[in-house]
Design a protein around this motif. Structure first.
Motif, PDB file in Angstrom:
ATOM      1  N   LEU A  18      -8.560  -2.908   2.940  1.00 28.96           N
ATOM      2  CA  LEU A  18      -7.008  -3.990   2.962  1.00 28.96           C
ATOM      3  C   LEU A  18      -7.789  -5.682   2.621  1.00 28.96           C
ATOM      4  O   LEU A  18      -7.265  -5.986   3.372  1.00 28.96           O
ATOM      5  CB  LEU A  18      -5.807  -3.977   3.918  1.00 28.96           C
ATOM      6  CG  LEU A  18      -5.631  -2.661   4.346  1.00 28.96           C
ATOM      7  CD1 LEU A  18      -6.289  -1.784   4.780  1.00 28.96           C
ATOM      8  CD2 LEU A  18      -3.943  -2.950   5.163  1.00 28.96           C
ATOM      9  N   GLU A  19      -8.705  -5.711   1.795  1.00 27.57           N
ATOM     10  CA  GLU A  19      -9.211  -6.720   1.710  1.00 27.57           C
ATOM     11  C   GLU A  19      -8.852  -7.791   0.314  1.00 27.57           C
ATOM     12  O   GLU A  19      -8.066  -7.626  -0.263  1.00 27.57           O
ATOM     13  CB  GLU A  19     -10.562  -6.407   1.307  1.00 27.57           C
ATOM     14  CG  GLU A  19     -12.034  -7.441   1.201  1.00 27.57           C
ATOM     15  CD  GLU A  19     -11.676  -8.659   1.918  1.00 27.57           C
ATOM     16  OE1 GLU A  19     -11.015  -9.112   2.825  1.00 27.57           O
ATOM     17  OE2 GLU A  19     -12.800  -8.086   3.098  1.00 27.57           O
ATOM     18  N   ASP A  20      -9.370  -9.181   0.562  1.00 25.84           N
ATOM     19  CA  ASP A  20      -9.009 -10.147  -0.478  1.00 25.84           C
ATOM     20  C   ASP A  20      -9.969  -9.732  -1.350  1.00 25.84           C
ATOM     21  O   ASP A  20     -11.180  -9.724  -1.319  1.00 25.84           O
ATOM     22  CB  ASP A  20      -8.836 -11.578  -0.156  1.00 25.84           C
ATOM     23  CG  ASP A  20      -7.055 -12.194   1.410  1.00 25.84           C
ATOM     24  OD1 ASP A  20      -6.324 -11.063   0.942  1.00 25.84           O
ATOM     25  OD2 ASP A  20      -7.545 -12.931   1.961  1.00 25.84           O
ATOM     26  N   GLY A  21      -9.465 -10.438  -2.720  1.00 26.49           N
ATOM     27  CA  GLY A  21     -10.591  -9.363  -3.471  1.00 26.49           C
ATOM     28  C   GLY A  21     -11.605 -11.292  -3.559  1.00 26.49           C
ATOM     29  O   GLY A  21     -12.657 -10.445  -4.053  1.00 26.49           O
ATOM     30  N   ASN A  73      -4.407  -0.277  -4.222  1.00 27.86           N
ATOM     31  CA  ASN A  73      -3.874  -0.689  -5.208  1.00 27.86           C
ATOM     32  C   ASN A  73      -4.916  -0.785  -6.463  1.00 27.86           C
ATOM     33  O   ASN A  73      -5.913  -1.661  -6.146  1.00 27.86           O
ATOM     34  CB  ASN A  73      -3.266  -1.955  -5.649  1.00 27.86           C
ATOM     35  CG  ASN A  73      -2.609  -2.472  -6.801  1.00 27.86           C
ATOM     36  OD1 ASN A  73      -2.350  -1.796  -7.627  1.00 27.86           O
ATOM     37  ND2 ASN A  73      -2.538  -3.873  -5.820  1.00 27.86           N
ATOM     38  N   PHE A 107       2.507   2.504  -3.573  1.00 28.45           N
ATOM     39  CA  PHE A 107       1.266   3.134  -4.526  1.00 28.45           C
ATOM     40  C   PHE A 107       0.589   4.529  -3.579  1.00 28.45           C
ATOM     41  O   PHE A 107       0.766   5.753  -4.022  1.00 28.45           O
ATOM     42  CB  PHE A 107      -0.242   2.279  -4.036  1.00 28.45           C
ATOM     43  CG  PHE A 107      -0.359   1.163  -5.221  1.00 28.45           C
ATOM     44  CD1 PHE A 107      -0.359   1.434  -6.380  1.00 28.45           C
ATOM     45  CD2 PHE A 107       0.086  -0.197  -4.715  1.00 28.45           C
ATOM     46  CE1 PHE A 107       0.025   0.066  -7.325  1.00 28.45           C
ATOM     47  CE2 PHE A 107       0.210  -1.508  -5.804  1.00 28.45           C
ATOM     48  CZ  PHE A 107       0.319  -1.159  -6.618  1.00 28.45           C
ATOM     49  N   GLY A 164       1.205  -1.142  -0.205  1.00 28.57           N
ATOM     50  CA  GLY A 164      -0.361   0.210   0.490  1.00 28.57           C
ATOM     51  C   GLY A 164       0.788   1.177  -0.501  1.00 28.57           C
ATOM     52  O   GLY A 164       0.817   2.436  -0.665  1.00 28.57           O
ATOM     53  N   VAL A 210      -6.458   4.500   4.229  1.00 28.76           N
ATOM     54  CA  VAL A 210      -7.605   4.044   5.015  1.00 28.76           C
ATOM     55  C   VAL A 210      -6.512   5.677   6.623  1.00 28.76           C
ATOM     56  O   VAL A 210      -8.161   5.570   6.520  1.00 28.76           O
ATOM     57  CB  VAL A 210      -7.476   3.133   6.086  1.00 28.76           C
ATOM     58  CG1 VAL A 210      -7.914   1.849   4.986  1.00 28.76           C
ATOM     59  CG2 VAL A 210      -5.758   2.300   6.843  1.00 28.76           C
ATOM     60  N   SER A 258      -5.471  -4.384  -7.897  1.00 32.81           N
ATOM     61  CA  SER A 258      -5.678  -5.601  -7.342  1.00 32.81           C
ATOM     62  C   SER A 258      -6.542  -5.958  -7.241  1.00 32.81           C
ATOM     63  O   SER A 258      -7.924  -5.100  -7.741  1.00 32.81           O
ATOM     64  CB  SER A 258      -5.459  -4.747  -5.613  1.00 32.81           C
ATOM     65  OG  SER A 258      -7.124  -4.430  -5.330  1.00 32.81           O
ATOM     66  N   THR A 304      -8.990  -6.903  -5.329  1.00 29.11           N
ATOM     67  CA  THR A 304     -10.388  -5.973  -4.209  1.00 29.11           C
ATOM     68  C   THR A 304     -10.600  -4.622  -5.762  1.00 29.11           C
ATOM     69  O   THR A 304     -12.099  -4.459  -5.167  1.00 29.11           O
ATOM     70  CB  THR A 304      -9.983  -6.023  -2.782  1.00 29.11           C
ATOM     71  OG1 THR A 304      -8.944  -6.863  -2.288  1.00 29.11           O
ATOM     72  CG2 THR A 304     -10.837  -5.625  -2.115  1.00 29.11           C
ATOM     73  N   VAL A 327     -11.728   0.413   0.259  1.00 26.42           N
ATOM     74  CA  VAL A 327     -10.686   1.700   0.796  1.00 26.42           C
ATOM     75  C   VAL A 327      -9.467   0.781   0.340  1.00 26.42           C
ATOM     76  O   VAL A 327      -8.685  -0.490   0.926  1.00 26.42           O
ATOM     77  CB  VAL A 327     -10.598   1.987   2.072  1.00 26.42           C
ATOM     78  CG1 VAL A 327      -9.366   2.624   2.175  1.00 26.42           C
ATOM     79  CG2 VAL A 327     -11.977   2.344   2.397  1.00 26.42           C
ATOM     80  N   ASP A 328      -8.245   0.570  -0.829  1.00 20.96           N
ATOM     81  CA  ASP A 328      -7.481  -0.229  -1.174  1.00 20.96           C
ATOM     82  C   ASP A 328      -6.309   1.179  -1.832  1.00 20.96           C
ATOM     83  O   ASP A 328      -6.995   1.000  -3.073  1.00 20.96           O
ATOM     84  CB  ASP A 328      -7.869  -0.989  -2.237  1.00 20.96           C
ATOM     85  CG  ASP A 328      -6.802  -2.166  -2.614  1.00 20.96           C
ATOM     86  OD1 ASP A 328      -5.457  -1.775  -2.382  1.00 20.96           O
ATOM     87  OD2 ASP A 328      -6.688  -3.400  -2.305  1.00 20.96           O
TER      88      ASP A 328
HETATM   89  P1  ATP Z   1      -5.994  -8.506  -3.787  1.00 23.78           P
HETATM   90  O1  ATP Z   1      -6.363 -10.172  -3.060  1.00 23.78           O
HETATM   91  O2  ATP Z   1      -7.500  -7.613  -3.746  1.00 23.78           O
HETATM   92  O3  ATP Z   1      -5.239  -8.789  -5.071  1.00 23.78           O
HETATM   93  P2  ATP Z   1      -3.806  -8.184  -2.755  1.00 23.78           P
HETATM   94  O4  ATP Z   1      -3.654  -9.462  -2.542  1.00 23.78           O
HETATM   95  O5  ATP Z   1      -2.892  -7.596  -3.809  1.00 23.78           O
HETATM   96  O6  ATP Z   1      -4.912  -7.745  -2.899  1.00 23.78           O
HETATM   97  P3  ATP Z   1      -3.680  -8.178  -0.469  1.00 23.78           P
HETATM   98  O7  ATP Z   1      -1.924  -7.953   0.345  1.00 23.78           O
HETATM   99  O8  ATP Z   1      -4.428  -9.140   0.344  1.00 23.78           O
HETATM  100  O9  ATP Z   1      -3.109  -7.441  -1.314  1.00 23.78           O
HETATM  101  O10 ATP Z   1      -3.891  -6.640   0.484  1.00 23.78           O
HETATM  102  C1  ATP Z   1      -3.977  -5.655   0.727  1.00 23.78           C
HETATM  103  C2  ATP Z   1      -3.968  -4.424   0.103  1.00 23.78           C
HETATM  104  O11 ATP Z   1      -4.312  -3.372   0.913  1.00 23.78           O
HETATM  105  C3  ATP Z   1      -3.166  -4.322  -1.195  1.00 23.78           C
HETATM  106  O12 ATP Z   1      -3.573  -4.074  -2.172  1.00 23.78           O
HETATM  107  C4  ATP Z   1      -3.170  -3.003  -0.333  1.00 23.78           C
HETATM  108  O13 ATP Z   1      -2.666  -1.874  -1.436  1.00 23.78           O
HETATM  109  C5  ATP Z   1      -3.853  -2.240   0.345  1.00 23.78           C
HETATM  110  N1  ATP Z   1      -2.796  -1.641   1.481  1.00 23.78           N
HETATM  111  C6  ATP Z   1      -2.411  -1.806   2.218  1.00 23.78           C
HETATM  112  N2  ATP Z   1      -2.007  -0.720   3.201  1.00 23.78           N
HETATM  113  C7  ATP Z   1      -3.348  -0.137   3.093  1.00 23.78           C
HETATM  114  C8  ATP Z   1      -3.425   1.432   3.853  1.00 23.78           C
HETATM  115  N3  ATP Z   1      -3.101   1.600   4.370  1.00 23.78           N
HETATM  116  N4  ATP Z   1      -4.172   1.849   3.367  1.00 23.78           N
HETATM  117  C9  ATP Z   1      -5.366   1.228   2.407  1.00 23.78           C
HETATM  118  N5  ATP Z   1      -4.670   0.680   1.361  1.00 23.78           N
HETATM  119  C10 ATP Z   1      -4.278  -0.507   1.963  1.00 23.78           C
END
Ligand code: ATP
Ligand code: MG
Length: 327
Positions: free
Chosen positions: A238-241, A260, A121, A118, A277, A263, A265, A257-258
């Motif tokens: 910071l959720e899983d897709g 990336n 980005f 995060g 966040v 992603s 999600t 809220v993400d």
């Molecule tokens: P997805 O499963 O949606 O493809 P991912 O596997 O890339 O996501 P995860 O590790 O599941 O990522 O979740 C972390 C996500 O949260 C990342 O996309 C990251 O950019 C985001 N993230 C991390 N810290 C923050 C923050 N402080 N505020 C908002 N988003 C954040």
């Protein structure tokens, strides 16, 4: 095995004052960590950490004593005060909230890595809320206020980063709070609930055994409590897709809220806020207070006119141009 981990970390020690100079020694021109044998580690944090992540000390993975070593030998709190004039103060303060949360058994070790993704980005976004993120935040609040049964899902990072802000937002939009974890343990759930209650929450769901699940999802994130099962709108951070996808298949609207925009999600959610966040939640509470008395029709004009795909494209191109600016 343990020695191997120590060697693989030696380059980390070279560039970091994390362990302090006195804990290094030079061997054949290479700096090596002096790591005690696993059974020589004496620290209460082994117990705290193993219970925090639902592992028994006997079943700990090979890296576990090293994790304990790092944490017990590092006075994290001593590093937590960043001088006011430090150019990266805001970002370092946020990191320290997470490392403190790890020490308290709220944040999972992998949560630090998720934060790193995060942060990268956020760096490219200029570490401020761009106009398209503010637009998404306002639309999201309108959707949450119009919802009949909104729920805000909280994980370890959010509980460590901004417990007061998440409680304030849930209260401003009339949503329930539910703990949802990928690395679940009873202890960690209870600690997150305690942090939220101390921040003013009246009730926190998602703690303890639950028979209900998000159908189709196989990770621990599948566990669901009454508010998530019944919700029409779910706010996730910071959720899983895959959880986002399965919540949508249950007929719910998902606000994510993400940071990336690429992603899974961000792509799957009904409404995506590409912002940190720690900035997004206080802004959203502000919007909620100003729209609190609006009727559903007026709220629908705000979220109905919002184009998520177009907004994501703007966020993505802002990051791409941020990349060019920083060259
Ligand atoms: P997805 O499963 O949606 O493809 P991912 O596997 O890339 O996501 P995860 O590790 O599941 O990522 O979740 C972390 C996500 O949260 C990342 O996309 C990251 O950019 C985001 N993230 C991390 N810290 C923050 C923050 N402080 N505020 C908002 N988003 C954040
Ligand atoms: Mg993921």
């Amino acid at each position: 095995m343990f020695e191997g981990h120590a060697q693989s970390l030696s380059s980390f020690a070279n560039v970091s004052s994390f362990f302090g100079k006195e804990r290094r020694k030079v061997e054949g021109g290479q700096q090596r960590l002096r790591v005690p044998a696993a059974d020589a580690v004496q620290s209460p944090s082994l117990e705290v950490l193993t219970s925090a992540f639902g592992m028994s000390a006997g079943g700990a993975p090979p890296l576990w004593p090293l994790t304990d070593y790092i944490i017990s030998r590092t006075d994290i709190k001593a590093h937590m005060s960043v001088p006011a004039n430090h150019p990266r103060k805001a970002s370092l303060d946020v990191r320290h909230r997470l490392t403190g949360g790890l020490e308290e058994g709220i944040v999972a070790p992998a949560g630090l890595i998720a934060h790193g993704r995060g942060e990268a980005f956020d760096y490219l976004l200029g570490e401020r809320t761009p106009v398209e993120a503010a637009r998404a935040e306002r639309a999201a609040v309108a959707l949450l206020l119009a919802a009949r049964k909104p729920v805000v899902c909280v994980n370890g990072n959010v509980a460590a980063l901004c417990p007061g802000d998440v409680v304030a937002l849930a209260s401003a939009v009339g949503a329930e709070l539910e703990v949802n974890l990928f690395y679940r343990s009873g202890g960690r759930e209870r600690r997150i609930r305690r942090v939220l209650m101390e921040a003013g929450a009246k009730r926190v769901w998602g703690v303890g055994p639950r028979s209900r699940t998000v159908p189709g999802l196989s990770s621990e994130r599948a566990r669901a409590d009454k508010p998530t099962v019944e919700a029409d709108v779910v706010l996730v951070m910071l959720e899983d897709g895959d959880r986002t996808e399965y919540l949508m298949r249950m007929g719910k609207k998902v606000v994510a809220v993400d940071l990336n925009p690429l992603s899974r999600t961000a792509r799957k959610a009904s409404l995506t806020i590409v912002d940190n966040v720690v900035r997004a939640l206080p802004r959203m509470t502000g919007y909620a207070r100003s729209m609190r008395k609006w009727n559903r029709g007026r709220l629908a004009l705000v979220y109905g006119g919002f184009d998520n795909k177009a907004n994501l494209r703007v966020a993505e191109s802002r990051i791409r141009s941020g990349l060019k600016r920083r060259r």
